[in-house]
Design a protein around this motif. Structure first.
Motif, PDB file in Angstrom:
ATOM      1  N   ASN A 138      -6.369   0.129  -0.779  1.00  0.00           N
ATOM      2  CA  ASN A 138      -6.445   1.275  -1.665  1.00  0.00           C
ATOM      3  C   ASN A 138      -5.729   2.442  -1.002  1.00  0.00           C
ATOM      4  N   VAL A 139      -4.470   2.668  -1.379  1.00  0.00           N
ATOM      5  CA  VAL A 139      -3.669   3.765  -0.840  1.00  0.00           C
ATOM      6  C   VAL A 139      -3.825   4.957  -1.770  1.00  0.00           C
ATOM      7  N   LYS A 140      -4.150   6.099  -1.187  1.00  0.00           N
ATOM      8  CA  LYS A 140      -4.357   7.308  -1.967  1.00  0.00           C
ATOM      9  C   LYS A 140      -3.301   8.346  -1.624  1.00  0.00           C
ATOM     10  N   LYS A 141      -2.963   9.134  -2.603  1.00  0.00           N
ATOM     11  CA  LYS A 141      -1.953  10.185  -2.431  1.00  0.00           C
ATOM     12  C   LYS A 141      -2.628  11.541  -2.512  1.00  0.00           C
ATOM     13  N   PHE A 142      -2.274  12.415  -1.580  1.00  0.00           N
ATOM     14  CA  PHE A 142      -2.818  13.765  -1.532  1.00  0.00           C
ATOM     15  C   PHE A 142      -1.651  14.750  -1.514  1.00  0.00           C
ATOM     16  N   THR A 143      -1.731  15.792  -2.283  1.00  0.00           N
ATOM     17  CA  THR A 143      -0.699  16.823  -2.337  1.00  0.00           C
ATOM     18  C   THR A 143      -1.345  18.175  -2.107  1.00  0.00           C
ATOM     19  N   ALA A 144      -0.585  19.049  -1.429  1.00  0.00           N
ATOM     20  CA  ALA A 144      -1.060  20.397  -1.131  1.00  0.00           C
ATOM     21  C   ALA A 144       0.141  21.265  -0.785  1.00  0.00           C
ATOM     22  N   PRO A 145      -0.015  22.565  -0.855  1.00  0.00           N
ATOM     23  CA  PRO A 145       1.130  23.441  -0.507  1.00  0.00           C
ATOM     24  C   PRO A 145       1.528  23.327   0.957  1.00  0.00           C
ATOM     25  N   LYS A 196      -7.657  17.591   3.009  1.00  0.00           N
ATOM     26  CA  LYS A 196      -8.067  16.756   1.881  1.00  0.00           C
ATOM     27  C   LYS A 196      -8.238  15.294   2.292  1.00  0.00           C
ATOM     28  N   VAL A 197      -7.311  14.818   3.130  1.00  0.00           N
ATOM     29  CA  VAL A 197      -7.423  13.433   3.606  1.00  0.00           C
ATOM     30  C   VAL A 197      -8.708  13.242   4.391  1.00  0.00           C
ATOM     31  N   ARG A 198      -9.012  14.199   5.272  1.00  0.00           N
ATOM     32  CA  ARG A 198     -10.224  14.074   6.084  1.00  0.00           C
ATOM     33  C   ARG A 198     -11.479  14.113   5.216  1.00  0.00           C
ATOM     34  N   GLU A 199     -11.499  14.982   4.195  1.00  0.00           N
ATOM     35  CA  GLU A 199     -12.677  15.062   3.341  1.00  0.00           C
ATOM     36  C   GLU A 199     -12.847  13.818   2.475  1.00  0.00           C
ATOM     37  N   ALA A 215      -9.020   8.079   9.008  1.00  0.00           N
ATOM     38  CA  ALA A 215      -8.039   7.611   8.031  1.00  0.00           C
ATOM     39  C   ALA A 215      -6.678   7.416   8.679  1.00  0.00           C
ATOM     40  N   VAL A 216      -5.909   6.491   8.126  1.00  0.00           N
ATOM     41  CA  VAL A 216      -4.569   6.171   8.627  1.00  0.00           C
ATOM     42  C   VAL A 216      -3.536   6.798   7.694  1.00  0.00           C
ATOM     43  N   ILE A 217      -2.652   7.651   8.277  1.00  0.00           N
ATOM     44  CA  ILE A 217      -1.597   8.302   7.494  1.00  0.00           C
ATOM     45  C   ILE A 217      -0.412   7.352   7.394  1.00  0.00           C
ATOM     46  N   LEU A 218      -0.014   7.036   6.168  1.00  0.00           N
ATOM     47  CA  LEU A 218       1.106   6.123   5.962  1.00  0.00           C
ATOM     48  C   LEU A 218       2.433   6.854   5.834  1.00  0.00           C
ATOM     49  N   SER A 219       2.481   7.992   5.174  1.00  0.00           N
ATOM     50  CA  SER A 219       3.723   8.741   5.023  1.00  0.00           C
ATOM     51  C   SER A 219       3.388  10.207   4.811  1.00  0.00           C
ATOM     52  N   ASN A 220       4.362  11.039   5.129  1.00  0.00           N
ATOM     53  CA  ASN A 220       4.200  12.485   5.005  1.00  0.00           C
ATOM     54  C   ASN A 220       5.556  13.074   4.661  1.00  0.00           C
ATOM     55  N   ARG A 221       5.701  13.646   3.501  1.00  0.00           N
ATOM     56  CA  ARG A 221       6.975  14.194   3.108  1.00  0.00           C
ATOM     57  C   ARG A 221       6.751  15.384   2.183  1.00  0.00           C
ATOM     58  N   GLN A 222       7.821  16.186   2.050  1.00  0.00           N
ATOM     59  CA  GLN A 222       7.786  17.347   1.192  1.00  0.00           C
ATOM     60  C   GLN A 222       8.571  17.059  -0.087  1.00  0.00           C
ATOM     61  N   ILE A 274       1.114  13.353   1.040  1.00  0.00           N
ATOM     62  CA  ILE A 274       0.654  12.447   2.095  1.00  0.00           C
ATOM     63  C   ILE A 274       0.053  11.213   1.446  1.00  0.00           C
ATOM     64  N   LEU A 275       0.484  10.050   1.906  1.00  0.00           N
ATOM     65  CA  LEU A 275      -0.116   8.772   1.516  1.00  0.00           C
ATOM     66  C   LEU A 275      -1.011   8.319   2.645  1.00  0.00           C
ATOM     67  N   ALA A 276      -2.289   8.060   2.355  1.00  0.00           N
ATOM     68  CA  ALA A 276      -3.265   7.725   3.387  1.00  0.00           C
ATOM     69  C   ALA A 276      -4.038   6.488   2.979  1.00  0.00           C
ATOM     70  N   LEU A 277      -4.661   5.879   3.968  1.00  0.00           N
ATOM     71  CA  LEU A 277      -5.398   4.634   3.794  1.00  0.00           C
ATOM     72  C   LEU A 277      -6.681   4.739   4.586  1.00  0.00           C
ATOM     73  N   ALA A 278      -7.768   4.283   3.997  1.00  0.00           N
ATOM     74  CA  ALA A 278      -9.048   4.321   4.691  1.00  0.00           C
ATOM     75  C   ALA A 278      -9.020   3.412   5.901  1.00  0.00           C
ATOM     76  N   ASN A 279      -9.899   3.711   6.854  1.00  0.00           N
ATOM     77  CA  ASN A 279      -9.926   2.929   8.095  1.00  0.00           C
ATOM     78  C   ASN A 279     -10.328   1.482   7.833  1.00  0.00           C
ATOM     79  N   ASP A 280     -11.268   1.240   6.900  1.00  0.00           N
ATOM     80  CA  ASP A 280     -11.690  -0.136   6.602  1.00  0.00           C
ATOM     81  C   ASP A 280     -10.553  -0.924   5.962  1.00  0.00           C
ATOM     82  N   ASP A 281      -9.789  -0.270   5.080  1.00  0.00           N
ATOM     83  CA  ASP A 281      -8.651  -0.960   4.468  1.00  0.00           C
ATOM     84  C   ASP A 281      -7.580  -1.259   5.501  1.00  0.00           C
TER      85      ASP A 281
END
Length: 479
Positions: free
Chosen positions: A2-9, A17-20, A26-33, A40-47
């Motif tokens: 389950n990969v989730k996407k988070f956006t912020a300024p 947001k990823v931490r909350e 959590a494992v960060i998969l990508s980070n771009r503007q 940011i695309l992130a993945l839970a530690n269990d996944d």
């Protein structure tokens, strides 16, 4: 997965947001503007942990085969059955018992050795052709097959794990760089005096790693001028120099001047020879040259020796050098002018080995060209380091537009700076190294280009980069 996407300024808001949402592991998969926002695309530690589990149908998921090869292999032979192949044959019926009361016997033919088989038609009695026996599998072949399967599975798992670790390291480096850029951007706005000192150090030629380390240790509550004085004091304290010539001229010994081609070894040898002659006389000095490659190199030193009244000896290899040093053991000082070799040439190792195996305590003095870049000087020091350098001489000081690069290398590599040379005159243009004067001159040479070398937006990028020399800068003594 389950990969989730988070956006912020900003990156900080997105990471919050990823931490909350996924927790601190959590494992960060990508980070771009994208379009002015941070994605940011992130993945839970269990996944992420489930990625390391083998697939259900992969070789790694199969139960481990038994590797006990000591147990005997029992092959059971199956007797062929001929049921229902002779339907016309039946056991004989007794005369005293009706055929209807006779028990039904199994229709199986058992060949007895004592009684011959009853005659039957050829088509009915012909037995099927014997099947070829399967070749028996040797125990060693089984072990080899099992070992190959296990090795293949291990290689596949190791390759997957290596790729995952490389991606994690890349993401970690990217995040550290971005956080360092944000930190230096905030420092630039909050403490402008550190930015002013940083500009002056970079303009003088000092490395970004050394500048970053010293500015981080800069005491608080100082203005720009006071901060620069503190930086100069720390640099001068870490610049190891020779207080007087007694340790070199009066003590005597065998000294070899080494370094790449064209750094001024022969001229520096002549300058040192003139100082020795002025102190002890020509009979206490001997000159040796190993430079048989350059045209006129031997003649150049011979001319200097003729002017000083000193004999010049020429050697070709380690055996000649050993003999020459044994004949000159009664001399107070012996100076060896070596052949110039590039720091990337294999002959550097051979030259260092020749000097170390000459049968005498040969102290090597490295000549550093002040006009060379910092990366080049670092390569030269690493190539000529060997078992240790007695000291170094900084040459061509008068030709260098900035000397901070050479001083930075001397400080970070803990070299002992004996002399500085600023011309071709013998012996006038050879001076004892003065730490305070050299540091002050390094900042004065590039005073006009302090504010024009880097833009304000470039400083965070420069200071946030992965600097390889930062570990060496940690050895600087702050006092």
């Amino acid at each position: 997965m389950n990969v989730k996407k988070f956006t912020a300024p900003t990156s900080r808001e997105a990471l919050r947001k990823v931490r909350e949402s996924l927790g601190p592991d959590a494992v960060i998969l990508s980070n771009r503007q994208s379009d002015g926002v941070v994605e940011i695309l992130a993945l839970a530690n269990d996944d992420a942990a489930s990625l390391a589990m083998p697939a259900p149908h992969s070789p790694m998921a199969e139960p481990a085969p038994s590797l006990d090869l000591s147990a005997p292999i029992i092959a059971r032979r199956v007797e062929p059955r001929f049921e229902d192949e002779l339907p016309h044959m039946s056991p004989p019926v007794s005369a005293a018992q009706p055929a209807s009361l006779q028990p039904a016997a199994p229709r199986r033919v058992v060949a007895a050795a004592s009684a011959p088989a009853p005659s039957a038609p050829r088509a009915a009695t012909s037995a099927p052709a014997p099947q070829p026996k399967a070749p028996a599998i040797d125990a060693q072949q089984i072990a080899a097959m099992v070992s190959a399967a296990v090795a293949s599975a291990k290689e596949s798992a190791a390759a997957e794990m290596s790729g995952m670790m490389s991606e994690i390291r890349a993401m970690r480096g990217m995040m550290e760089t971005q956080l360092a850029e944000l930190s230096w951007g905030a420092t630039q706005a909050r403490e402008p005096q550190k930015t002013a000192v940083l500009r002056q150090m970079l303009a003088a030629g000092f490395s970004a790693s050394l500048a970053r380390y010293l500015i981080e240790k800069l005491p608080a509550g100082r203005d720009a001028a006071d901060s620069l004085r503190w930086i100069k004091t720390v640099l001068a304290r870490n610049l190891q120099t020779m207080a007087n010539e007694d340790a070199l001229i009066d003590q005597g010994g065998v000294f070899a001047l080494v370094g790449p081609t064209g750094v001024g070894k022969t001229t520096s040898t002549a300058k040192l020879a003139a100082r020795c002659v002025m102190r002890h006389g020509p009979e206490k000095l001997a000159l040796i040259t190993t430079d048989a490659y350059r045209i006129g190199a031997h003649e150049q030193l011979r001319i200097y020796g003729k002017i000083l009244g000193v004999m010049v000896h020429s050697v070709k290899d380690e055996a000649d050098l050993r003999i020459a040093l044994k004949e000159l053991k009664n001399k107070h000082t012996v100076l060896i002018d070596t052949v110039g070799v590039s720091q990337r040439d294999q002959m550097v190792t051979e030259q260092v080995s020749m000097l170390q195996g000459a049968g005498s305590d040969v102290k090597r003095l490295l000549c550093l060209n002040a006009t060379a870049t910092q990366e080049t000087l670092s390569e030269v020091v690493r190539a000529y380091q060997g078992s240790g350098l007695a000291g170094c001489i900084m040459t061509k000081l008068d030709e260098a537009a900035a000397i901070g690069n050479a001083l930075d290398v001397v400080i970070r590599h803990k070299l002992n700076l004996f002399y500085v040379s600023n011309g071709q005159r013998v012996p006038e243009d050879l001076h004892l190294a003065d730490p305070a004067y050299l540091i002050d001159r390094a900042f004065k040479l590039k005073r006009d280009s302090v504010n024009s070398q880097y833009q304000d937006a470039e400083l965070p990028l420069l200071m946030g980069a992965d600097l390889g020399g930062f570990a060496a800068a940690r050895e600087v003594h702050l006092g």
